[in-house]
Design an enzyme around this catalytic site. Structure first.
Site: not given
Length: 444
Positions: A223, A260, A262, A347
């Site tokens: 990120h 991931d 996200h 995740d």
């Protein structure tokens, strides 16, 4: 007060300065900072020449060392590289911690404990699995190939504020925190990824089946945008390694696969106009940070080398098997990478508290096995995984352990870890529609 440095005489343990970092506690007030305030806060402390964490050599003297990110003499003997199936580095950033925060310093130790319990370490496997313990941090120049100098300097200066206050927030719009060790430990984690790139590339010159690398590192990175931190991430570890592979080893075409839950917006932003880095992300539709729309495919000369596949909530094993067969594999086969790097976020597991997909341990085993095979077919086996998310310690550690078993071509132990009763029916129609849309968009 001086910024934390690790003196040369300090005893090290497996790439981690535990004896010193465990003495620190998070305390004091929490003040969010902006990068404009960071530039005027704190004392300028030059770390470029400092020694952060040189670790004792292991595995019969084998080690890989870097000074300021430049390759030093690689002392991993060719015989070890030829025999190894897995190379990994662990950088748990024990001083970078906030109590009750999901991205805590318990994550990497939980993985290491699971690897030991499941006999997936050199203690049990000999030269099949090697932990590289003697590695140096990334240099500021390494990081500056991805992040702005303003950001790097601002974070370095902020460490004195963290030293005074115990813990600070460094992202004005989110929960990304820093302690007095965050800068040094983030450089060390990025250096672990660089070390593995060096080692896997060296091994690929010795035979057709080099070991796979896994950087068990934190804080995560995907990120972190070029101009700052975001979403628990400080430096873009995988992005730094991608640029390093190009700059140091001449591996022009780099494919980054991000599974991931996200969207890896920071990695995406860093390479959005680069035709030589193919960024492919599968992520939950509508999840943090809200980026990663399917129609974002790159720009300029990089148009077509960004592929985003948002998956509807509830997607699981079926979704990822289809995504791999119908999107990931054909994209890689067309791009023909020189190396594959993987943002391995765990995740998306059904037990993870921060999202709504329902991957299982077996899903991650399938991904690891399939990506390994892709790397063997397309780029001489050169492949390095980078730990990203994963916040349920049980599902995180078991899934990474099963990833190791996939690297070794050993059967999955997913049935021992996952309860099928926790799963529900996947939205197969919506999954098929999403895959068909992205295939049409990219002419796959």
């Amino acid at each position: 007060m001086e910024l934390l440095r690790i003196p040369p005489s300090l005893p090290m343990l497996g790439g981690r300065a535990f004896p010193l970092l465990r003495q620190y506690r998070v305390y004091g007030t929490h003040h969010p900072l902006t990068w404009s305030s960071l530039l005027t806060t704190g004392r300028n402390q030059n770390l470029n020449g400092g020694r952060f964490a040189q670790c004792a050599a292991s595995h019969n003297g084998a080690s890989v060392s870097h000074v300021n990110g430049a390759p030093k003499d690689s002392s991993l003997p060719g015989s070890l590289l030829r025999d190894a199936r897995i190379l990994y580095c662990a950088s748990p950033a024990m001083g970078h911690n906030k109590e009750a925060h999901p991205e805590s310093n318990k994550r990497v130790p939980a993985i290491v404990d699971a690897l030991e319990k499941l006999e997936l370490t050199s203690k049990h496997r000999g030269s099949q699995i090697l932990e590289i313990r003697n590695f140096y941090p990334a240099s500021l120049d390494d990081v500056a190939r991805v992040h702005s100098r303003t950001y790097i300097t601002g974070l370095e200066k902020a460490m004195s504020k963290a030293l005074d206050e115990g813990l600070i927030f460094i992202e004005g719009t989110g929960p990304t925190y820093a302690t007095q060790t965050t800068f040094t430990e983030s450089l060390l984690s990025a250096g672990a990824g660089i070390t593995l790139v060096d080692s896997v590339v060296a091994a690929s010159k010795l035979g057709p089946s080099p070991p796979l690398g896994f950087a068990l590192i934190r804080p995560p990175g995907h990120h972190a945008v070029p101009d700052g931190p975001m979403g628990f991430c400080v430096f873009g570890n995988i992005a730094v390694a991608a640029r390093y592979a190009q700059h140091q080893h001449g591996l022009k075409r780099v494919m980054i696969i991000d599974f991931d839950v996200h969207h890896g917006n920071g990695t995406c932003d860093a390479f959005y106009d680069d035709p030589d880095i193919f960024f492919l992300s599968t992520h939950q539709l509508g999840s943090y940070p809200g980026t990663g729309k399917m129609n974002l495919i790159g720009q300029g000369s990089g148009e077509g080398t960004t592929l985003n596949l948002p998956l509807p909530g509830g997607s699981g094993d079926y979704s990822m098997r289809c995504a791999f067969d119908d999107v990931i594999a054909p994209s890689a086969q067309r791009f023909k990478p020189d190396i594959i790097l993987v943002s391995a976020g765990y995740d998306a597991h059904a037990l993870d508290p921060l999202a709504g997909l329902q991957f299982t341990t077996g899903t991650f085993y399938m991904l690891a096995s399939s990506i390994k095979q892709l790397a063997r077919e397309l780029c001489g086996g050169r492949c390095v995984f980078f730990l990203e998310g994963g916040y349920n310690l049980q599902s995180l550690s078991s899934s990474v352990a099963d990833t190791f078993r996939a690297f070794l071509d050993e059967p999955s132990l997913a049935a021992q870890f996952d309860n099928p009763a926790m799963l529900y029916e996947e939205p197969t129609r919506r999954i098929k529609e999403a895959i068909e849309k992205v295939r049409h968009l990219h002419s796959l």
